[in-house]
Design a protein around this motif. Structure first.
Motif, PDB file in Angstrom:
ATOM      1  N   TYR A  46       0.976  -1.277  -0.233  1.00  0.00           N
ATOM      2  CA  TYR A  46       0.083  -0.096   0.278  1.00  0.00           C
ATOM      3  C   TYR A  46       0.764   1.199   0.050  1.00  0.00           C
ATOM      4  CZ  TYR A  46      -3.968  -2.983   1.576  1.00  0.00           C
ATOM      5  OH  TYR A  46      -5.006  -4.009   1.480  1.00  0.00           O
ATOM      6  N   VAL A  47       1.973   1.344   0.939  1.00  0.00           N
ATOM      7  CA  VAL A  47       2.866   2.400   1.002  1.00  0.00           C
ATOM      8  C   VAL A  47       3.554   2.550  -0.451  1.00  0.00           C
ATOM      9  CG1 VAL A  47       4.544   3.396   2.042  1.00  0.00           C
ATOM     10  CG2 VAL A  47       3.045   2.047   3.443  1.00  0.00           C
ATOM     11  N   ALA A  48       4.158   1.676  -1.247  1.00  0.00           N
ATOM     12  CA  ALA A  48       4.738   1.881  -2.163  1.00  0.00           C
ATOM     13  C   ALA A  48       3.858   2.262  -3.385  1.00  0.00           C
ATOM     14  CB  ALA A  48       5.178   0.432  -2.518  1.00  0.00           C
ATOM     15  N   ALA A  49       2.583   1.830  -3.314  1.00  0.00           N
ATOM     16  CA  ALA A  49       1.595   2.276  -4.632  1.00  0.00           C
ATOM     17  C   ALA A  49       1.475   3.646  -4.246  1.00  0.00           C
ATOM     18  CB  ALA A  49       0.304   1.376  -4.441  1.00  0.00           C
ATOM     19  N   GLU A  97       4.551   9.589 -10.239  1.00  0.00           N
ATOM     20  CA  GLU A  97       4.235   9.378 -11.713  1.00  0.00           C
ATOM     21  C   GLU A  97       3.749  10.646 -12.173  1.00  0.00           C
ATOM     22  OE1 GLU A  97       1.230   6.650 -12.801  1.00  0.00           O
ATOM     23  OE2 GLU A  97      -0.463   7.544 -11.822  1.00  0.00           O
ATOM     24  N   HIS A  98       3.622  11.705 -11.341  1.00  0.00           N
ATOM     25  CA  HIS A  98       2.951  13.112 -11.860  1.00  0.00           C
ATOM     26  C   HIS A  98       4.106  13.646 -12.805  1.00  0.00           C
ATOM     27  CE1 HIS A  98      -0.920  13.960 -10.624  1.00  0.00           C
ATOM     28  NE2 HIS A  98      -1.048  13.382  -9.257  1.00  0.00           N
ATOM     29  N   ASP A  99       5.289  13.659 -12.249  1.00  0.00           N
ATOM     30  CA  ASP A  99       6.267  14.607 -12.735  1.00  0.00           C
ATOM     31  C   ASP A  99       7.547  14.094 -12.092  1.00  0.00           C
ATOM     32  OD1 ASP A  99       8.025  16.871 -12.804  1.00  0.00           O
ATOM     33  OD2 ASP A  99       6.377  18.264 -12.956  1.00  0.00           O
ATOM     34  N   ARG A 127       9.527  -3.259  -7.391  1.00  0.00           N
ATOM     35  CA  ARG A 127       8.836  -4.298  -8.142  1.00  0.00           C
ATOM     36  C   ARG A 127       7.649  -3.573  -8.802  1.00  0.00           C
ATOM     37  NH1 ARG A 127       4.375  -6.971  -7.794  1.00  0.00           N
ATOM     38  NH2 ARG A 127       3.466  -5.515  -5.806  1.00  0.00           N
ATOM     39  N   GLN A 128       6.990  -2.559  -8.415  1.00  0.00           N
ATOM     40  CA  GLN A 128       5.990  -1.974  -8.995  1.00  0.00           C
ATOM     41  C   GLN A 128       6.007  -1.089  -9.863  1.00  0.00           C
ATOM     42  OE1 GLN A 128       2.860  -0.104  -6.175  1.00  0.00           O
ATOM     43  NE2 GLN A 128       3.252  -1.989  -4.647  1.00  0.00           N
ATOM     44  N   LEU A 129       7.214  -0.619  -9.922  1.00  0.00           N
ATOM     45  CA  LEU A 129       7.779   0.305 -11.257  1.00  0.00           C
ATOM     46  C   LEU A 129       7.799  -0.569 -12.463  1.00  0.00           C
ATOM     47  CD1 LEU A 129      10.666   2.415  -9.630  1.00  0.00           C
ATOM     48  CD2 LEU A 129       8.361   3.249 -10.939  1.00  0.00           C
ATOM     49  N   ILE A 130       8.145  -1.846 -12.398  1.00  0.00           N
ATOM     50  CA  ILE A 130       8.389  -2.417 -13.396  1.00  0.00           C
ATOM     51  C   ILE A 130       7.401  -2.433 -14.728  1.00  0.00           C
ATOM     52  CG2 ILE A 130       8.621  -4.971 -14.557  1.00  0.00           C
ATOM     53  CD1 ILE A 130       9.879  -5.720 -11.833  1.00  0.00           C
ATOM     54  N   ASP A 131       5.946  -2.586 -14.209  1.00  0.00           N
ATOM     55  CA  ASP A 131       4.791  -2.355 -15.415  1.00  0.00           C
ATOM     56  C   ASP A 131       4.102  -1.179 -15.088  1.00  0.00           C
ATOM     57  OD1 ASP A 131       3.724  -3.103 -12.831  1.00  0.00           O
ATOM     58  OD2 ASP A 131       2.322  -4.550 -13.773  1.00  0.00           O
ATOM     59  N   ARG A 146       6.506   4.680 -15.994  1.00  0.00           N
ATOM     60  CA  ARG A 146       7.687   4.227 -15.146  1.00  0.00           C
ATOM     61  C   ARG A 146       8.886   5.153 -15.373  1.00  0.00           C
ATOM     62  NH1 ARG A 146       9.611  -1.324 -17.520  1.00  0.00           N
ATOM     63  NH2 ARG A 146      10.083   0.181 -19.101  1.00  0.00           N
ATOM     64  N   ASP A 147       9.204   5.834 -16.661  1.00  0.00           N
ATOM     65  CA  ASP A 147      10.274   6.515 -16.580  1.00  0.00           C
ATOM     66  C   ASP A 147      10.069   7.789 -15.832  1.00  0.00           C
ATOM     67  OD1 ASP A 147      11.286   4.569 -18.341  1.00  0.00           O
ATOM     68  OD2 ASP A 147      10.846   5.802 -20.341  1.00  0.00           O
ATOM     69  N   ILE A 148       8.809   8.425 -15.922  1.00  0.00           N
ATOM     70  CA  ILE A 148       8.515   9.593 -15.106  1.00  0.00           C
ATOM     71  C   ILE A 148       8.765   9.346 -13.514  1.00  0.00           C
ATOM     72  CG2 ILE A 148       6.931  11.335 -14.215  1.00  0.00           C
ATOM     73  CD1 ILE A 148       5.758  11.244 -17.336  1.00  0.00           C
ATOM     74  N   ALA A 149       8.137   8.124 -13.158  1.00  0.00           N
ATOM     75  CA  ALA A 149       8.027   7.820 -11.701  1.00  0.00           C
ATOM     76  C   ALA A 149       9.440   7.449 -11.162  1.00  0.00           C
ATOM     77  CB  ALA A 149       6.885   6.673 -11.420  1.00  0.00           C
TER      78      ALA A 149
END
Length: 437
Positions: free
Chosen positions: A246-249, A256-258, A282-286, A290-293
């Protein structure tokens, strides 16, 4: 995501005031719009957006609004209506009334509260559309009683004059009275100073790119503005009862905004810190953005491990974040200690996007640490107040000498004499027995 101690942590962020070239370009655009009106607006629209319009095409027609409803899913219309109801209900509770207070000596003191008459709302367009920002800007103004709410938004780029239908539906549902297909600094100038087709407004609200932000700063004083918004921010204060996924999400929901967005976890739990760091990767993978985040997490993200929650709260208050989530075993025990935060989300199920879209509180929240002294947008942003004073003769006779003393202390004899002439007149009007002649 890097894990640091409180002593190692340092977040250096500067407000973006633009380059000298950007500022000069904005000033030139504003000057041209003030001098040429619609002609300059149309010229810049063609130059920057690649869309050639006539002056008659600037305003969105009722037919276009009706057509927009046919282009969006019924489920979206229902979602917008539910969100709008929640936002309206929340802001209705902020309404305040004019008041008058009669004094024993016959004087009257009071305050008259009136809505602004005309407000301009900027909504980003082009490559992205944000219907939620329409609701958050327009509904508080409507609840405050603003009779004229004007929306400006860029036309689609690449030669197309259309506007995102989802944005148009949100505008119609929120109660916008006029919509113009114009964006950038030229839209801000048109709202501030007016053109033949676009009447000037009293206040300009809404986010935009750096040119929009600089233009809002440039016209401030001719009109009011909401703020100069910076990159999005989230801080999560969590103990070892928090769910790492939850925290990571939630951290990534803002990252992912900027690329300059800030996502920070503050926790006394080393175990949670390590789990969240791994979960973010792990959550960044898909993640589609992703590039922004990833850039945001790398440059402005951190996990700060503190000795105690009390130390974590001190860090939170120093950061004064736009969004604060408290994911502790008893979040209500800590909320009273939070002095600086734009919006506070309590508990595991109060994810930040709940506030962004649906719960009701406004998602236009102070950034760049300005939660130390400013607040989310609410209906107070769309009202003005007039003080009211009716002073009785009795009150002036009793307090006149005191008023004159204060005026003369400041060297303003004219002020003192404005009181003295009345006291002298009353003295002449009274005979030796204390009765009027």
């Amino acid at each position: 995501m890097k894990i640091v101690s409180a002593r190692e942590f340092s977040l250096q962020r500067e407000v973006d005031y633009g380059t000298p070239e950007q500022n000069e370009a904005v000033r030139a655009i504003i000057h041209s719009v003030r001098q040429e009106g619609d002609a300059a607006v149309l010229r810049y629209t063609e130059s920057f957006d690649g869309v050639s319009l006539t002056a008659e095409q600037l305003r969105v027609t009722d037919e276009e609004l009706k057509s927009a409803y046919d282009k969006v899913e019924p489920s979206f219309i229902q979602a917008i209506r539910e969100a709008a109801d929640n936002i309206r209900t929340f802001h209705m509770k902020q309404k305040r009334n004019s008041w008058m207070d009669w004094q024993p000596d016959g004087s009257l003191l009071g305050q008259i509260i009136r809505p602004l008459q005309r407000v301009g709302v900027y909504v980003p367009g082009g490559k992205a559309a944000y219907p939620s920002s329409v609701l958050m800007n327009v509904i508080p103004a409507q609840v405050a009683g603003v009779p004229e709410i004007v929306m400006v938004t860029p036309p689609a780029t690449g030669g197309k004059a259309g506007i995102d239908p989802y944005t148009l539906v949100a505008a119609a549902e929120a109660g916008v009275t006029e919509i113009y297909r114009v964006g950038g600094a030229q839209a801000i100038a048109a709202l501030a100073y007016g053109t033949h087709r676009i009447e000037p407004v009293d206040k300009i609200c809404g986010p935009g790119n750096i040119y929009v932000a600089l233009a809002k700063r440039e016209v401030y004083g001719a009109v009011d503005i909401d703020s100069i918004a910076g990159p999005s921010e989230i801080v999560v204060l969590a103990d070892d009862t928090a769910n790492a996924a939850y925290v990571a999400a939630d951290l990534l929901s803002q990252a992912e905004h900027d690329e300059m967005a800030s996502a920070i976890l503050v926790t006394p739990s080393q175990r949670l810190a390590e789990e969240v760091s791994a979960e973010v990767q792990r959550q960044l993978i898909d993640l589609p953005r992703r590039d922004i985040a990833s850039a945001s997490v790398e440059s402005y993200g951190a996990i700060i491990v503190v000795d105690t929650l009390e130390e974590g709260i001190r860090i939170v208050n120093r950061l004064a974040p736009e969004h604060l989530e408290i994911m502790t075993e008893q979040p209500m025990e800590h909320v009273g200690l939070i002095e600086n935060a734009g919006a506070i989300f309590l508990g595991a199920y109060s994810s930040e996007p709940v506030g962004d879209y649906f719960a009701g509180p406004n998602h236009i929240i102070p950034t760049n640490g300005t939660a130390r002294f400013s607040s989310p947008v609410d209906i107070d942003d769309f009202i003005k107040k007039s003080s009211m004073i009716y002073y009785s003769k009795e009150a002036l006779l009793r307090n006149g000498e005191t008023i004159m003393q204060l005026a003369r202390h400041e060297g303003l004899e004219g002020h003192a004499r404005a009181i003295q002439v009345r006291l002298d007149n009353e003295k002449k009007a009274v005979d030796g027995d204390g009765e009027r002649k």
